[in-house]
Motif scaffolding. Sequence first.
Motif, mmCIF file in Angstrom:
data_model
loop_
_atom_site.group_PDB
_atom_site.id
_atom_site.type_symbol
_atom_site.label_atom_id
_atom_site.label_comp_id
_atom_site.label_asym_id
_atom_site.label_seq_id
_atom_site.Cartn_x
_atom_site.Cartn_y
_atom_site.Cartn_z
ATOM 1 N N THR A 1 -25.120 -15.800 1.951
ATOM 2 C CA THR A 1 -25.417 -14.372 2.033
ATOM 3 C C THR A 1 -25.194 -13.974 3.477
ATOM 4 N N TRP A 2 -24.627 -12.784 3.692
ATOM 5 C CA TRP A 2 -24.306 -12.370 5.062
ATOM 6 C C TRP A 2 -25.532 -11.826 5.793
ATOM 7 N N THR A 3 -26.423 -12.753 6.125
ATOM 8 C CA THR A 3 -27.536 -12.415 7.004
ATOM 9 C C THR A 3 -26.982 -12.302 8.421
ATOM 10 N N GLY B 1 -26.360 -8.430 4.478
ATOM 11 C CA GLY B 1 -27.229 -8.646 3.317
ATOM 12 C C GLY B 1 -26.465 -8.888 2.022
ATOM 13 N N ARG B 2 -25.114 -8.806 2.099
ATOM 14 C CA ARG B 2 -24.303 -8.947 0.883
ATOM 15 C C ARG B 2 -23.997 -10.425 0.624
ATOM 16 N N LYS B 3 -23.755 -10.747 -0.648
ATOM 17 C CA LYS B 3 -23.365 -12.096 -1.013
ATOM 18 C C LYS B 3 -21.895 -12.287 -0.617
ATOM 19 N N ALA B 4 -21.556 -13.432 -0.032
ATOM 20 C CA ALA B 4 -20.171 -13.686 0.382
ATOM 21 C C ALA B 4 -19.242 -13.674 -0.834
ATOM 22 N N GLY B 5 -18.057 -13.124 -0.635
ATOM 23 C CA GLY B 5 -17.048 -13.160 -1.693
ATOM 24 C C GLY B 5 -17.327 -12.235 -2.849
ATOM 25 N N SER B 6 -18.056 -11.133 -2.609
ATOM 26 C CA SER B 6 -18.479 -10.308 -3.749
ATOM 27 C C SER B 6 -17.876 -8.904 -3.808
ATOM 28 N N HIS C 1 -11.016 -6.853 17.460
ATOM 29 C CA HIS C 1 -10.586 -8.202 17.046
ATOM 30 C C HIS C 1 -10.481 -8.307 15.525
ATOM 31 N N CYS C 2 -11.050 -7.357 14.836
ATOM 32 C CA CYS C 2 -11.158 -7.447 13.376
ATOM 33 C C CYS C 2 -10.326 -6.381 12.665
ATOM 34 N N ALA C 3 -10.051 -5.288 13.382
ATOM 35 C CA ALA C 3 -9.510 -4.084 12.737
ATOM 36 C C ALA C 3 -8.117 -4.279 12.147
ATOM 37 N N ALA C 4 -7.373 -5.273 12.622
ATOM 38 C CA ALA C 4 -6.034 -5.492 12.063
ATOM 39 C C ALA C 4 -6.132 -5.856 10.589
ATOM 40 N N CYS C 5 -7.216 -6.457 10.199
ATOM 41 C CA CYS C 5 -7.339 -6.946 8.820
ATOM 42 C C CYS C 5 -8.452 -6.271 8.025
ATOM 43 N N HIS C 6 -9.442 -5.693 8.708
ATOM 44 C CA HIS C 6 -10.566 -5.077 7.996
ATOM 45 C C HIS C 6 -10.552 -3.572 8.226
ATOM 46 N N SER C 7 -10.417 -2.807 7.156
ATOM 47 C CA SER C 7 -10.338 -1.350 7.249
ATOM 48 C C SER C 7 -11.698 -0.745 7.586
ATOM 49 N N GLU D 1 -9.040 -10.532 -3.461
ATOM 50 C CA GLU D 1 -8.697 -11.915 -3.785
ATOM 51 C C GLU D 1 -9.232 -12.858 -2.717
ATOM 52 N N TYR D 2 -10.437 -13.346 -2.909
ATOM 53 C CA TYR D 2 -11.022 -14.273 -1.935
ATOM 54 C C TYR D 2 -10.482 -15.687 -2.148
ATOM 55 N N SER D 3 -10.637 -16.516 -1.131
ATOM 56 C CA SER D 3 -10.353 -17.948 -1.268
ATOM 57 C C SER D 3 -11.453 -18.562 -2.145
ATOM 58 N N ASP D 4 -11.130 -19.691 -2.771
ATOM 59 C CA ASP D 4 -12.153 -20.396 -3.548
ATOM 60 C C ASP D 4 -13.280 -20.838 -2.622
ATOM 61 N N GLY E 1 -11.861 -24.011 4.895
ATOM 62 C CA GLY E 1 -10.917 -23.606 3.854
ATOM 63 C C GLY E 1 -10.838 -22.106 3.653
ATOM 64 N N THR E 2 -11.571 -21.318 4.467
ATOM 65 C CA THR E 2 -11.465 -19.861 4.346
ATOM 66 C C THR E 2 -10.048 -19.405 4.705
ATOM 67 N N ARG E 3 -9.655 -18.283 4.115
ATOM 68 C CA ARG E 3 -8.326 -17.717 4.394
ATOM 69 C C ARG E 3 -8.335 -16.864 5.665
ATOM 70 N N MET E 4 -9.518 -16.548 6.198
ATOM 71 C CA MET E 4 -9.554 -15.697 7.392
ATOM 72 C C MET E 4 -9.107 -16.497 8.612
ATOM 73 N N ARG E 5 -8.249 -15.896 9.391
ATOM 74 C CA ARG E 5 -7.760 -16.541 10.611
ATOM 75 C C ARG E 5 -8.947 -16.939 11.499
HETATM 76 C C1 HEC Z 1 -6.070 -11.988 10.461
HETATM 77 C C2 HEC Z 1 -6.915 -11.189 9.577
HETATM 78 C C3 HEC Z 1 -8.405 -11.133 9.841
HETATM 79 C C4 HEC Z 1 -9.066 -10.895 11.024
HETATM 80 C C5 HEC Z 1 -8.459 -10.643 12.400
HETATM 81 C C6 HEC Z 1 -10.473 -10.887 10.709
HETATM 82 N N1 HEC Z 1 -10.655 -11.122 9.372
HETATM 83 FE FE1 HEC Z 1 -12.438 -11.247 8.421
HETATM 84 N N2 HEC Z 1 -11.494 -11.761 6.696
HETATM 85 C C7 HEC Z 1 -10.118 -11.858 6.538
HETATM 86 C C8 HEC Z 1 -9.829 -12.399 5.221
HETATM 87 C C9 HEC Z 1 -8.450 -12.666 4.633
HETATM 88 C C10 HEC Z 1 -11.083 -12.628 4.605
HETATM 89 C C11 HEC Z 1 -11.340 -13.273 3.247
HETATM 90 C C12 HEC Z 1 -11.552 -14.749 3.532
HETATM 91 C C13 HEC Z 1 -11.505 -15.676 2.344
HETATM 92 O O1 HEC Z 1 -11.317 -15.215 1.201
HETATM 93 O O2 HEC Z 1 -11.651 -16.894 2.574
HETATM 94 C C14 HEC Z 1 -12.102 -12.210 5.568
HETATM 95 C C15 HEC Z 1 -13.474 -12.245 5.320
HETATM 96 C C16 HEC Z 1 -14.453 -11.797 6.179
HETATM 97 C C17 HEC Z 1 -15.862 -11.730 5.895
HETATM 98 C C18 HEC Z 1 -16.520 -12.136 4.575
HETATM 99 C C19 HEC Z 1 -16.656 -10.881 3.740
HETATM 100 C C20 HEC Z 1 -17.160 -11.084 2.325
HETATM 101 O O3 HEC Z 1 -17.086 -10.099 1.560
HETATM 102 O O4 HEC Z 1 -17.617 -12.170 1.969
HETATM 103 C C21 HEC Z 1 -16.489 -11.211 6.984
HETATM 104 C C22 HEC Z 1 -17.981 -10.958 7.153
HETATM 105 C C23 HEC Z 1 -15.461 -10.969 7.975
HETATM 106 N N3 HEC Z 1 -14.241 -11.332 7.446
HETATM 107 C C24 HEC Z 1 -15.699 -10.452 9.227
HETATM 108 C C25 HEC Z 1 -14.717 -10.360 10.216
HETATM 109 C C26 HEC Z 1 -15.012 -9.937 11.574
HETATM 110 C C27 HEC Z 1 -16.361 -9.465 12.069
HETATM 111 C C28 HEC Z 1 -13.823 -10.036 12.270
HETATM 112 C C29 HEC Z 1 -13.584 -9.763 13.741
HETATM 113 C C30 HEC Z 1 -14.406 -10.501 14.655
HETATM 114 C C31 HEC Z 1 -12.808 -10.484 11.328
HETATM 115 N N4 HEC Z 1 -13.393 -10.673 10.105
HETATM 116 C C32 HEC Z 1 -11.471 -10.676 11.642
HETATM 117 C C33 HEC Z 1 -9.163 -11.516 7.458
HETATM 118 C C34 HEC Z 1 -9.417 -11.286 8.802
#
Ligand code: HEC
Length: 129
Positions: free
Chosen positions: A84-86, A63-68, A40-46, A73-76, A103-107
């Motif tokens: 913190t990612w507990t 344990g990491r601080k969010a947005g660090s 569910h995450c791999a399309a966007c997270h390497s 380019e994180y959202s504001d 307001g996060t950019r993550m879907r």
């Molecule tokens: C459609 C793309 C997409 C998918 C799917 C996605 N993410 Fe994300 N994720 C992002 C983006 C973009 C951000 C940065 C968000 C922001 O800046 O507001 C993010 C941020 C995060 C963060 C915060 C990281 C940090 O450094 O603060 C975590 C944790 C995270 N995602 C976990 C997950 C997990 C676990 C899944 C699967 C269940 C997932 N994501 C699915 C795009 C995605």
Amino acid sequence: MNLIRIAVAAATLLASGAAFAVGPEPKTPEEAAGKQVFTHCAACHSLDSSKNAFGPSLYNVVGRKAGSVPRFEYSDAIKASGITWTEDNLRKWIADNEKLVPGTRMRHIAITDKAEQDYLIAFLKSLKQ
Ligand code: HEC
């Protein structure tokens, strides 16, 4: 000639794409199940260690601080969240990320099954460098 070059470029991309999705070898059944949930995450997270993709690298996220993560380019919203990612916050994030950080950019993600959350968190913990 051009066609050959395009074919080679495509093959190289595919090969690196395959390496991309590999990540660490799961050591426990929970981590292995979590790796499945990570589809569910791999399309966007390497899964290629510290590489950022559409989303930031999730290596060492527990344990990491969010947005660090550098050079992402994180959202504001996430930068200002002070989170913190507990394990607890990660659980809330994957259950409803927009509720935790409006307001996060993550879907929007909604993994609400407790077992799936446990597996995913076990897998995220294994992403270490
Ligand atoms: C459609 C793309 C997409 C998918 C799917 C996605 N993410 Fe994300 N994720 C992002 C983006 C973009 C951000 C940065 C968000 C922001 O800046 O507001 C993010 C941020 C995060 C963060 C915060 C990281 C940090 O450094 O603060 C975590 C944790 C995270 N995602 C976990 C997950 C997990 C676990 C899944 C699967 C269940 C997932 N994501 C699915 C795009 C995605």
